[in-house]
Motif scaffolding. Structure first.
Motif, PDB file in Angstrom:
ATOM      1  N   ALA B 548       0.837  -1.207   0.000  1.00  0.00           N
ATOM      2  CA  ALA B 548       0.000   0.000   0.000  1.00  0.00           C
ATOM      3  C   ALA B 548       0.863   1.244   0.000  1.00  0.00           C
ATOM      4  CB  ALA B 548      -0.903  -0.023   1.230  1.00  0.00           C
ATOM      5  N   THR B 549       0.392   2.247  -0.748  1.00  0.00           N
ATOM      6  CA  THR B 549       1.041   3.560  -0.722  1.00  0.00           C
ATOM      7  C   THR B 549       0.038   4.558  -0.188  1.00  0.00           C
ATOM      8  OG1 THR B 549       2.120   2.898  -2.752  1.00  0.00           O
ATOM      9  CG2 THR B 549       2.403   5.189  -2.072  1.00  0.00           C
ATOM     10  N   PHE B 550       0.419   5.304   0.869  1.00  0.00           N
ATOM     11  CA  PHE B 550      -0.516   6.227   1.490  1.00  0.00           C
ATOM     12  C   PHE B 550      -0.308   7.646   1.000  1.00  0.00           C
ATOM     13  CE2 PHE B 550      -2.708   3.606   4.539  1.00  0.00           C
ATOM     14  CZ  PHE B 550      -1.894   2.483   4.608  1.00  0.00           C
ATOM     15  N   GLY B 551      -1.182   8.511   1.442  1.00  0.00           N
ATOM     16  CA  GLY B 551      -1.262   9.894   0.970  1.00  0.00           C
ATOM     17  C   GLY B 551       0.087  10.604   0.992  1.00  0.00           C
ATOM     18  N   LYS B 552       0.816  10.453   2.082  1.00  0.00           N
ATOM     19  CA  LYS B 552       2.066  11.191   2.198  1.00  0.00           C
ATOM     20  C   LYS B 552       3.221  10.424   1.575  1.00  0.00           C
ATOM     21  CE  LYS B 552       0.792  14.461   5.423  1.00  0.00           C
ATOM     22  NZ  LYS B 552      -0.060  13.950   6.489  1.00  0.00           N
ATOM     23  N   GLY B 553       2.917   9.390   0.840  1.00  0.00           N
ATOM     24  CA  GLY B 553       3.949   8.640   0.155  1.00  0.00           C
ATOM     25  C   GLY B 553       4.511   7.474   0.938  1.00  0.00           C
ATOM     26  N   GLN B 554       4.015   7.322   2.176  1.00  0.00           N
ATOM     27  CA  GLN B 554       4.603   6.207   2.942  1.00  0.00           C
ATOM     28  C   GLN B 554       4.105   4.870   2.384  1.00  0.00           C
ATOM     29  OE1 GLN B 554       2.175   8.328   3.850  1.00  0.00           O
ATOM     30  NE2 GLN B 554       1.406   7.899   5.928  1.00  0.00           N
ATOM     31  N   ASN B 607      -4.621   1.612  12.101  1.00  0.00           N
ATOM     32  CA  ASN B 607      -5.820   2.218  11.520  1.00  0.00           C
ATOM     33  C   ASN B 607      -5.537   2.756  10.130  1.00  0.00           C
ATOM     34  OD1 ASN B 607      -4.084   3.904  12.844  1.00  0.00           O
ATOM     35  ND2 ASN B 607      -5.633   5.412  13.377  1.00  0.00           N
ATOM     36  N   VAL B 608      -5.559   1.807   9.180  1.00  0.00           N
ATOM     37  CA  VAL B 608      -5.324   2.197   7.790  1.00  0.00           C
ATOM     38  C   VAL B 608      -6.552   2.903   7.212  1.00  0.00           C
ATOM     39  CG1 VAL B 608      -3.570   0.504   7.312  1.00  0.00           C
ATOM     40  CG2 VAL B 608      -5.949  -0.126   7.108  1.00  0.00           C
ATOM     41  N   LEU B 609      -7.707   2.730   7.888  1.00  0.00           N
ATOM     42  CA  LEU B 609      -8.906   3.436   7.459  1.00  0.00           C
ATOM     43  C   LEU B 609      -9.317   4.422   8.538  1.00  0.00           C
ATOM     44  CD1 LEU B 609     -11.202   0.642   5.947  1.00  0.00           C
ATOM     45  CD2 LEU B 609      -9.707   2.222   4.739  1.00  0.00           C
ATOM     46  N   ARG B 610     -10.085   5.405   8.093  1.00  0.00           N
ATOM     47  CA  ARG B 610     -10.619   6.379   9.025  1.00  0.00           C
ATOM     48  C   ARG B 610     -12.120   6.262   8.994  1.00  0.00           C
ATOM     49  NH1 ARG B 610     -11.267  11.759   7.796  1.00  0.00           N
ATOM     50  NH2 ARG B 610     -10.186  11.332   5.821  1.00  0.00           N
ATOM     51  N   LYS B 611     -12.716   6.351  10.197  1.00  0.00           N
ATOM     52  CA  LYS B 611     -14.169   6.200  10.238  1.00  0.00           C
ATOM     53  C   LYS B 611     -14.796   7.497  10.689  1.00  0.00           C
ATOM     54  CE  LYS B 611     -16.452   3.652  13.510  1.00  0.00           C
ATOM     55  NZ  LYS B 611     -17.797   4.144  13.879  1.00  0.00           N
ATOM     56  N   ASP B 628      -4.883   8.824   5.324  1.00  0.00           N
ATOM     57  CA  ASP B 628      -3.633   9.254   4.708  1.00  0.00           C
ATOM     58  C   ASP B 628      -2.562   9.522   5.736  1.00  0.00           C
ATOM     59  OD1 ASP B 628      -5.552  10.793   2.205  1.00  0.00           O
ATOM     60  OD2 ASP B 628      -4.115   9.138   1.964  1.00  0.00           O
ATOM     61  N   LYS B 629      -3.004   9.741   6.967  1.00  0.00           N
ATOM     62  CA  LYS B 629      -2.014  10.049   8.002  1.00  0.00           C
ATOM     63  C   LYS B 629      -1.482   8.800   8.682  1.00  0.00           C
ATOM     64  CE  LYS B 629      -3.734  14.588   9.368  1.00  0.00           C
ATOM     65  NZ  LYS B 629      -5.199  14.459   9.542  1.00  0.00           N
ATOM     66  N   PHE B 630      -1.810   7.667   8.094  1.00  0.00           N
ATOM     67  CA  PHE B 630      -1.380   6.423   8.735  1.00  0.00           C
ATOM     68  C   PHE B 630       0.137   6.350   8.828  1.00  0.00           C
ATOM     69  CE2 PHE B 630      -1.386   2.166  10.134  1.00  0.00           C
ATOM     70  CZ  PHE B 630      -0.365   1.482   9.457  1.00  0.00           C
ATOM     71  N   SER B 631       0.625   5.956   9.992  1.00  0.00           N
ATOM     72  CA  SER B 631       2.073   5.789  10.121  1.00  0.00           C
ATOM     73  C   SER B 631       2.370   4.586  11.011  1.00  0.00           C
ATOM     74  CB  SER B 631       2.681   7.046  10.730  1.00  0.00           C
ATOM     75  OG  SER B 631       2.313   7.113  12.096  1.00  0.00           O
ATOM     76  N   SER B 632       3.477   3.986  10.725  1.00  0.00           N
ATOM     77  CA  SER B 632       3.918   2.865  11.581  1.00  0.00           C
ATOM     78  C   SER B 632       5.425   2.758  11.490  1.00  0.00           C
ATOM     79  CB  SER B 632       3.257   1.577  11.119  1.00  0.00           C
ATOM     80  OG  SER B 632       3.858   0.473  11.756  1.00  0.00           O
ATOM     81  N   LYS B 633       6.015   2.402  12.563  1.00  0.00           N
ATOM     82  CA  LYS B 633       7.477   2.287  12.571  1.00  0.00           C
ATOM     83  C   LYS B 633       7.934   1.139  11.697  1.00  0.00           C
ATOM     84  CE  LYS B 633       7.608   3.428  17.130  1.00  0.00           C
ATOM     85  NZ  LYS B 633       7.823   3.011  18.460  1.00  0.00           N
ATOM     86  N   LEU B 634       7.077   0.100  11.584  1.00  0.00           N
ATOM     87  CA  LEU B 634       7.474  -1.071  10.810  1.00  0.00           C
ATOM     88  C   LEU B 634       7.032  -0.925   9.377  1.00  0.00           C
ATOM     89  CD1 LEU B 634       6.024  -3.492  13.440  1.00  0.00           C
ATOM     90  CD2 LEU B 634       8.463  -3.079  13.120  1.00  0.00           C
ATOM     91  N   TYR B 635       7.770  -1.549   8.499  1.00  0.00           N
ATOM     92  CA  TYR B 635       7.367  -1.578   7.090  1.00  0.00           C
ATOM     93  C   TYR B 635       6.208  -2.560   6.904  1.00  0.00           C
ATOM     94  CZ  TYR B 635       7.508  -2.674   2.126  1.00  0.00           C
ATOM     95  OH  TYR B 635       7.152  -2.883   0.815  1.00  0.00           O
ATOM     96  N   LYS B 636       6.394  -3.763   7.506  1.00  0.00           N
ATOM     97  CA  LYS B 636       5.327  -4.762   7.409  1.00  0.00           C
ATOM     98  C   LYS B 636       4.399  -4.609   8.598  1.00  0.00           C
ATOM     99  CE  LYS B 636       7.783  -8.398   4.976  1.00  0.00           C
ATOM    100  NZ  LYS B 636       8.187  -9.776   4.912  1.00  0.00           N
ATOM    101  N   VAL B 637       3.109  -4.395   8.300  1.00  0.00           N
ATOM    102  CA  VAL B 637       2.129  -4.213   9.371  1.00  0.00           C
ATOM    103  C   VAL B 637       1.146  -5.378   9.349  1.00  0.00           C
ATOM    104  CG1 VAL B 637       0.377  -2.689  10.318  1.00  0.00           C
ATOM    105  CG2 VAL B 637       2.340  -1.734   9.096  1.00  0.00           C
TER     106      VAL B 637
END
Lengths: 98, 732
Positions: B548-554, B607-611, B628-637
């Motif tokens: 997955a590629t998120f809004g901020k490019g992560q 929380n890859v989705l927002r409700k 889009d603001k999803f972030s995680s320290k790990l690459y694999k979630v």
């Protein structure tokens, strides 16, 4: 023959026979005499006087002691006894418990 | 001498009269009597043995044996009476010494006398049936000295006093004690017993009664046992030094009775230091001492066993019914294993591996483990946890040890079929999510279960493993024959044989287009090689890896369930989706969908989705956006793995129901088997036989068995006897 291992047997006539203690103790009576507790004269002096046993008989008895030590286990040889000595020898044997 | 008249040979009687000096016997006896006096007065040296022997010999020979013998008796008696007086006169401490000395003297004199009178002993004594000289000497000593009124009691009291003072810590002369007791033993079989031993045991009993009472008031259990042990050792030491060995078992019995048997229960139940405390605190030394001491008395070990059993049952019962513990199944089982380890060690070391204790332990565990109906489920969960992660990095031997311990608990279960059901479920989840730590460990456990319960128990489980292997091969074949699929999404299919795996309802959902096309290709490939089979997709059990590629490019790789994948793929073509839209598009059943959306939108860090709105519950009107603001320290979630969990109430009920359903045919099969071989059997015996046959799997309920019998009668497998309503007959 060491002195400590021998004992003197004296007949009524005063004849002295010096024999090994081991041989003498074939006679139970002499054995008791020499091993009894208490300090009987015989043991102290190492000699026993038999006022009622004659020299001939006492001599025969000493021979018997040695014969017994050597041959009593088997039946190879008979102990030779002259017939005229038989009675006296038997009585002495009874006395000496041999 | 020879008579030559005729053939008569007569030997005439010896007519020579031997005239004996009438004073002869008296004179001869006087000589001997004097000698005896000298001997007793220590004046014997210088006497001629030969002379005395000859005199005695002659007396017997001339038939004066009687005179000799009675003279001997009289003389000895006189001397012994003198001796008795001198002993009586001895003061205090020297009493025993004097007695000992005189005894030694007497023995010596006796031997000398016997030697001199040897001829009489040999001939006169047996024929006149008199007591031989030596024995006579002992008897006279006994009558005149020991049984003398003054000496008798004084001797006993002196001995007992000395023993008492030794018991209170003083040092006594053991050598003299030894000589005196030996004297008593020499004097006759019962002299030692009557003059000493009997009183000794009585006095000892009193002594120990007082002492044990004193100790038990002031000592705690451990100390008391130490003291008891010390006393026992002391007594054994005493016997070995100066008593008759036969006394050992008598005095042991006394001490055991007074110090242990009389206070057994009080010791076991002593507050703060009794058996239960020792067990809880692992006091091995104290426990070992208690075991060895109590083993000596009747029922000692029985009492220990009883208290231990009820304690284990009680504490076990609390363990399995404590609501706090039940929250974490893995902890729960671990506690059980710890308890078992603890008691195994206790039985092994201080309790000497005693089998009866091992049996008591086993029956206690069996009792309380089965008090909690969820034990089978929890044990399976424990195994699941270990095989998922608990045994990671552990070496082979330790793995075996852990699995063996689990098998031990398994054996205690009465409802093994419940365990089987849960184990299948948990194993399925492990296999399908690829989350097993060690294939070898899995197989090892299956082998153990097979050894324990037989082939049938594990055949389905083995089938599951086979399916996994076969599917691997199938996938290889699939990709080999479709080289053109290399670029698209990678599909891995596990083909599960329906009978082997836990039953699931198969509701499919709508897969994303790319995926369903791929699935169809696989279906035709598979059915091409396996005609006559039917495949149905189990979309509730799979998982997917999405890039997955998120809004901020992560960029992240998301590991999600199949349902979650279907939901997320929708957002490739839309920014906002309402719950209803998602439901329609995916056709995922409502409760699953709700859970799925919750795990995608409401779990922090995932929380890859927002409700909207941000409420906890998912309702019809909710709207979902990509976060889009999803972030995680790990690459694999990882989101939402299908982990085995403790069942909820409704799930539990369902499983239990299924288990009950499964039992019915098993009961019927058992009934038919038994009736076929017996032809006829009465009701009670049938129930007993059925229960016995099924006990390796579960505990058969008699009511249920009765129902099954009725059902079999209806279906004409069995019939009731016309005269006896309780008798059944097999119908071929």
């Amino acid at each position: 023959m060491k002195k400590e291992d021998t004992v003197k047997l004296i007949s009524s006539d005063g004849f002295e026979f010096i024999v090994d203690k081991e041989a003498a103790m074939v006679s139970q009576t002499i054995r008791n005499m020499l091993t009894s507790p208490g300090s009987f004269a015989e043991r102290q002096h190492g000699e026993v006087t038999f006022p009622e046993i004659s020299t001939t008989i006492l001599e025969k008895i000493c021979q018997y002691f040695y014969w017994h030590l050597e041959f009593a286990s088997g039946k190879d040889r008979e102990f030779p006894i002259e017939p005229e000595l038989t009675l006296e020898l038997m009585m002495a044997a009874n006395y000496l418990h041999t | 001498m020879s008579n030559q008249k005729k053939k008569h040979f007569q030997i005439e009687a010896f007519k020579h009269k031997v005239v004996m000096d009438p004073k002869y016997p008296d004179k001869t006896w006087k000589i001997l009597e004097d000698a005896i006096h000298e001997i007793y007065n220590h004046n014997a040296s210088g006497l001629s043995f030969e002379e005395l022997y000859r005199n005695a010999y002659n007396m017997v020979l001339h038939k004066f044996g009687e005179r000799l013998y009675s003279g001997l008796v009289a003389t000895m008696t006189v001397h012994l009476k003198d001796i008795a007086q001198s002993i009586e006169a001895a003061q205090g401490g020297s009493f025993l010494e004097e007695l000992n000395r005189k005894w030694n003297d007497h023995n010596k004199a006796l031997q000398m006398i016997r030697d001199i009178l040897m001829y009489m002993d040999r001939t006169y004594v047996p024929s006149a049936r008199k007591t031989p000289v030596h024995e006579l000497g002992l008897n006279l000593w006994r009558e005149n000295v020991i049984y003398s009124s003054q000496i008798r009691t004084r001797l006993l009291n002196t001995l007992l006093e000395l023993i008492h003072s030794e018991r209170t810590g003083e040092v006594i002369d053991r050598g003299i004690m030894r000589n005196i007791t030996k004297m008593l033993m020499d004097l006759g079989p019962s002299v030692y017993e009557h003059e000493f031993e009997k009183h000794f045991t009585n006095v000892s009993a009193e002594f120990y009664q007082v002492e044990s009472q004193r100790f038990i008031e002031c000592c705690d259990c451990g100390d008391y046992l130490k003291k008891a042990e010390r006393r026992l050792n002391e007594e054994m030491d005493r016997v070995s030094h100066y008593l008759d060995p036969e006394t050992e078992k008598k005095i042991n019995k006394v001490v055991e009775e007074q110090m242990i048997e009389n206070h057994m229960l009080r010791l076991i139940h002593m507050e703060n230091s009794g058996l239960v405390n020792m067990l809880c605190d692992d006091k091995y030394e104290d426990l070992g001492r208690m075991y060895t001491l109590f083993r000596r008395v009747t029922d000692g070990l029985l009492k220990i066993r009883e208290v231990m059993t009820s304690h284990i049952r009680e504490s076990g019962k609390q363990l399995v019914t404590d609501p706090e513990r039940l929250k974490d199944p893995v902890e729960f089982v671990q506690r059980l294993l710890d308890e078992k380890d603890k008691y195994d060690k206790i039985i092994n070391l201080p309790f000497n591996n005693d089998k009866s204790f091992q049996n008591a332990l086993n029956s206690s565990f069996e009792y309380f483990i089965n008090l909690n109906p969820r034990s089978p489920e929890f044990i399976s969960l424990f195994v699941d946890d270990k095989l998922r992660k608990g045994l990671k990095g552990v070496n082979e031997d330790d793995v075996e040890v852990t699995l063996d311990k689990v098998m031990m608990l398994f054996r205690y279960l009465q409802e093994k079929d419940v365990f089987e059901k849960y184990y299948k479920q948990h194993l399925a989840k492990r296999l399908l999510s690829g989350k097993t730590v060690s294939d070898d460990a899995e197989r090892s456990l299956i082998v153990k279960l097979k050894t324990e319960c037989g082939y049938q128990f594990t055949s389905k489980l083995e089938g599951m493993f086979t399916d996994m292997k076969t599917s691997q091969d199938t996938m290889q074949g699939f990709y080999a024959s479709h080289p053109d699929l290399g670029d698209g999404p990678t599909l891995t299919v596990q083909v599960l044989t329906t009978g082997s795996w836990p039953t699931q309802s198969s509701i499919t959902c709508n897969l994303p287009a790319e995926i369903s096309a791929l699935c169809e290709k696989f279906r035709s490939y598979y059915l091409g090689t396996h005609t006559g089979r039917r495949l149905s997709w189990q979309t509730n059990m799979g998982f997917a890896d999405l890039k997955a590629t998120f809004g901020k490019g992560q960029k992240h790789e998301l590991n999600v369930s199949t349902y979650q994948m279907c939901v997320l793929m929708l957002f490739n073509n839309a920014d906002k989706l309402s719950y209803k839209e998602i439901e329609q598009a995916t056709e995922i059943p409502a409760p699953d969908l709700k859970r799925c959306l919750q795990s995608l939108a409401l779990v922090k860090g995932r929380n890859v989705l927002r409700k909207e709105p941000m409420s906890k519950d998912v309702v019809e009107d909710d709207a979902f956006f990509v976060n889009d603001k999803f972030s995680s320290k790990l690459y694999k979630v990882k989101i939402g793995t299908v982990v085995a969990q403790k069942e909820s109430e409704p799930e539990k009920q369902e499983t239990r129901q299924r288990v009950e359903e499964d039992r019915k045919p098993q009961i019927e099969a058992a009934i038919v088997r038994i009736m076929k071989s017996r032809k006829q059997l009465d009701h009670n015996n049938l129930i007993a036989e059925v229960t016995k046959q099924l006990q390796s799997r579960f505990l058969a309920n008699p009511t249920e068995v009765k129902k099954r019998i009725e059902s079999l009668i209806e279906r004409d497998f069995l019939e009731r006897d016309d005269n006896d309503r309780k008798l059944y007959r097999y119908l071929a």
